[in-house]
Scaffold this motif. Structure first.
Motif, short mmCIF file in Angstrom:
data_model
loop_
_atom_site.label_atom_id
_atom_site.label_comp_id
_atom_site.label_asym_id
_atom_site.label_seq_id
_atom_site.Cartn_x
_atom_site.Cartn_y
_atom_site.Cartn_z
N SER A 7 0.84 -1.21 0.00
CA SER A 7 0.00 0.00 0.00
C SER A 7 0.86 1.25 0.00
CB SER A 7 -0.90 0.01 1.23
OG SER A 7 -1.82 -1.03 1.17
N GLY A 8 0.46 2.21 -0.82
CA GLY A 8 1.14 3.49 -0.84
C GLY A 8 2.42 3.55 -1.65
N ASP A 105 8.33 2.91 4.71
CA ASP A 105 7.06 2.79 5.43
C ASP A 105 6.39 4.12 5.72
OD1 ASP A 105 7.35 0.05 5.37
OD2 ASP A 105 8.06 -0.11 7.44
N ASP A 106 7.15 5.14 6.11
CA ASP A 106 6.55 6.44 6.40
C ASP A 106 5.92 7.05 5.15
OD1 ASP A 106 7.27 6.30 9.07
OD2 ASP A 106 9.11 7.48 8.81
N THR A 107 6.60 6.94 4.03
CA THR A 107 6.06 7.47 2.77
C THR A 107 4.80 6.71 2.38
OG1 THR A 107 8.25 8.14 2.01
CG2 THR A 107 6.57 7.81 0.31
N ILE A 113 -2.88 6.86 3.60
CA ILE A 113 -3.85 7.48 4.50
C ILE A 113 -4.28 8.84 3.95
CG2 ILE A 113 -4.32 8.24 6.86
CD1 ILE A 113 -3.93 5.10 6.27
N GLY A 114 -3.37 9.53 3.28
CA GLY A 114 -3.74 10.78 2.61
C GLY A 114 -4.77 10.55 1.53
N ARG A 149 11.84 1.96 -6.95
CA ARG A 149 11.66 2.60 -5.65
C ARG A 149 10.98 3.94 -5.90
NH1 ARG A 149 12.44 1.47 -0.83
NH2 ARG A 149 12.88 3.04 0.76
N THR A 150 9.86 4.16 -5.24
CA THR A 150 9.07 5.37 -5.48
C THR A 150 9.16 6.34 -4.31
OG1 THR A 150 7.03 4.44 -4.60
CG2 THR A 150 7.48 4.10 -6.95
#
Length: 150
Positions: A7-8, A105-107, A113-114, A149-150
């Protein structure tokens, strides 16, 4: 073409962009997962339904928490399948290109969630456990032709 990642990581953005450039259909696994515990079921549907003889999928209605209509795909046109669970040992041989996306993970949290808000925040750990189990079992990054990697 299969676009996978947690996710994300940007699967939907990349999948939509590729489909637009290639004139391809796009199948978002968010429409296929049968609820918050449905990652494995959707991964199987990629093989048996979306890319299989049935050429489509049963859409999941998140508002009613139940199955909705059948969505057909044209097997004669290019297809981009995006979502966690798209790239498995069973689906890999069916694809012309296999992409795995990664992000810290933070990204990932900020993006997901954004985008989806509190409804996903409540389910994050539940979903992340399914992602981890799928990745451990299928090792999709090793099946990918491209890792970004994004």
């Amino acid at each position: 073409m299969l676009v996978d990642g947690r996710s994300g990581t940007g699967k939907t953005t990349l999948g939509d962009s590729l489909a637009e450039r290639l004139g391809a259909q796009v199948v978002h696994l968010d429409d296929v997962y049968p609820g918050w515990d449905g990652l494995r079921a959707a991964a199987e549907a990629v093989v048996t339904d979306v890319l299989g003889e049935r050429s489509g999928y049963r859409r999941w209605d998140w508002a009613t928490s139940g199955p909705a209509e059948w969505a057909a795909v044209d097997p004669g046109r290019p297809i981009v399948v995006e979502g966690c669970g798209a790239l498995s040992r069973s689906s890999a041989p069916l694809a012309s290109l296999r992409v795995w996306l990664e992000a810290d993970d933070d990204t990932r949290w900020e993006r997901a969630i954004g985008r989806d808000g509190e409804s996903f925040a409540r389910e994050w750990d539940r979903w992340a456990a399914q992602e981890a189990a799928f990745i451990a079992a299928e090792r999709p990054a090793e099946l990918a032709d491209v890792v970004l990697r994004t």
